[in-house]
Design an enzyme around this catalytic site. Structure first.
Site, PDB file in Angstrom:
ATOM      1  N   GLU A 127       0.821  -1.202   0.000  1.00  0.00           N
ATOM      2  CA  GLU A 127       0.000   0.000   0.000  1.00  0.00           C
ATOM      3  C   GLU A 127       0.860   1.259   0.000  1.00  0.00           C
ATOM      4  OE1 GLU A 127      -2.684  -0.160   3.330  1.00  0.00           O
ATOM      5  OE2 GLU A 127      -3.536  -2.090   2.718  1.00  0.00           O
ATOM      6  N   GLU A 194      -8.673   1.562  -4.093  1.00  0.00           N
ATOM      7  CA  GLU A 194      -9.698   1.242  -3.092  1.00  0.00           C
ATOM      8  C   GLU A 194     -10.310   2.529  -2.546  1.00  0.00           C
ATOM      9  OE1 GLU A 194      -8.499  -1.415   0.059  1.00  0.00           O
ATOM     10  OE2 GLU A 194     -10.393  -1.122   1.138  1.00  0.00           O
TER      11      GLU A 194
END
Ligand code: KIV
Length: 296
Positions: A127, A194
């Site tokens: 991430e 996301e």
């Protein structure tokens, strides 16, 4: 021998170039991997969401590289024994690098990524945007394909002040586009987007040559990913806006377990056909001759 879907093959799948959207689903164990394979998904993500949907934690910060390696091994063994149509390509296994496994040094990051590859993954996901570039470059240098993950990055839950949609403001949206371009230029073969507005996901998808895979990012990505327990309705406590449930396995499971409990309590399970029996001569020598079998 089945053909394996590879990171470079996935990396070439842009919808604007005529490719079908990519399908990714999470899986954390062998039976789930076999189901995903038989359903024909392109990628299986051994996500750090295992912390929340399997291990009962409130966030993803509690799992370690050892935990992810353990689940990756189970998924890889499941795929080795699944039996879909022989023409179906074997899905690519992507394993999540958990929080603090790529936040200190590039050397640590490479070693942690290698542990997941040795456990059975063919690529890792991590991430964050430009500030993760040194780690991404080091992992890529070790010949390990990397998938990026931008937007609502659950490992940043405390820094973000909760699980909140990202990129809603002008500047934040442009920052996400710049992050996506930097990750793609560094060599990430795909990007998960996301929890970002549909319009921002579209800007990113248009701006990069690698596929974007959305979750809560609208329909204009190059693919979609959902969490196994959400798709199948195993997790029924929360229903985020972006989840579509395709089954109610929690409901089906509770119904089946209730029937099992009722049958055990009433003596209806097991019956003779569900039991092992001695051969007649052995039963006779044990003095059991004439004993009625269970359930008769
Ligand atoms: O861990 C996970 O399940 C993920 C998906 C939400 C993309 O990272």
């Amino acid at each position: 021998m089945r053909t394996q879907l590879t990171a470079p093959a996935i990396g070439a799948r842009k919808v604007r170039d005529g490719s079908e959207p990519l399908v990714m689903v999470t899986a954390y164990d062998a039976p789930a991997a076999r189901m995903a394979d038989e359903a024909g998904v392109d990628l299986i993500l051994v996500g750090d969401s295992v912390a929340m949907v399997v291990l009962g934690y409130d966030d993803t910060l509690q799992v370690t590289v050892d935990d992810l390696a353990h689940h990756t091994g189970a998924v890889a063994r499941g795929l080795a024994t699944s039996a879909p149509d022989r023409s179906a390509k074997k899905p690519l296994i992507v394993a999540d690098l958990p929080w603090m496994s790529y936040h200190t040094t590039p050397v640590d990051s490479v070693q942690n990524a290698a542990q997941l590859i040795r456990a059975g993954a063919q690529a890792v996901k991590l991430e964050g945007g430009r500030k993760r570039l040194p780690m991404i470059e080091a992992i890529l240098d070790a010949e390990i394909p990397v998938m990026g993950h931008l937007g609502l990055t659950p490992q940043s839950v405390h820094a973000m002040g909760g699980f909140k949609v990202q990129g809603r403001e002008h500047r934040a949206a442009l920052e996400l586009v710049a992050d996506a371009k930097a990750l793609a230029a560094a060599g990430c073969f795909a990007l998960v987007l996301e929890g970002v507005p549909d319009e921002v996901a579209r800007m990113i998808t248009d701006a990069v040559d690698v596929p974007t895979i959305g979750i809560g990012a609208g329909p204009r990505c190059d693919g979609q990913v959902l969490v196994y327990h959400d798709v199948l309705g195993i997790e029924d406590r929360i229903l985020p806006k972006f989840v579509r449930r395709y089954a109610d396995l929690k409901g089906a499971g509770v119904t089946a377990l209730t029937a099992f409990a009722d049958d055990v309590r009433s003596g209806a399970f097991p019956v003779s056909e569900e039991s092992y029996h001695l051969a007649t001569d052995v039963a006779e020598t044990l003095g059991l001759y004439g004993m009625a079998p269970i359930g008769v």
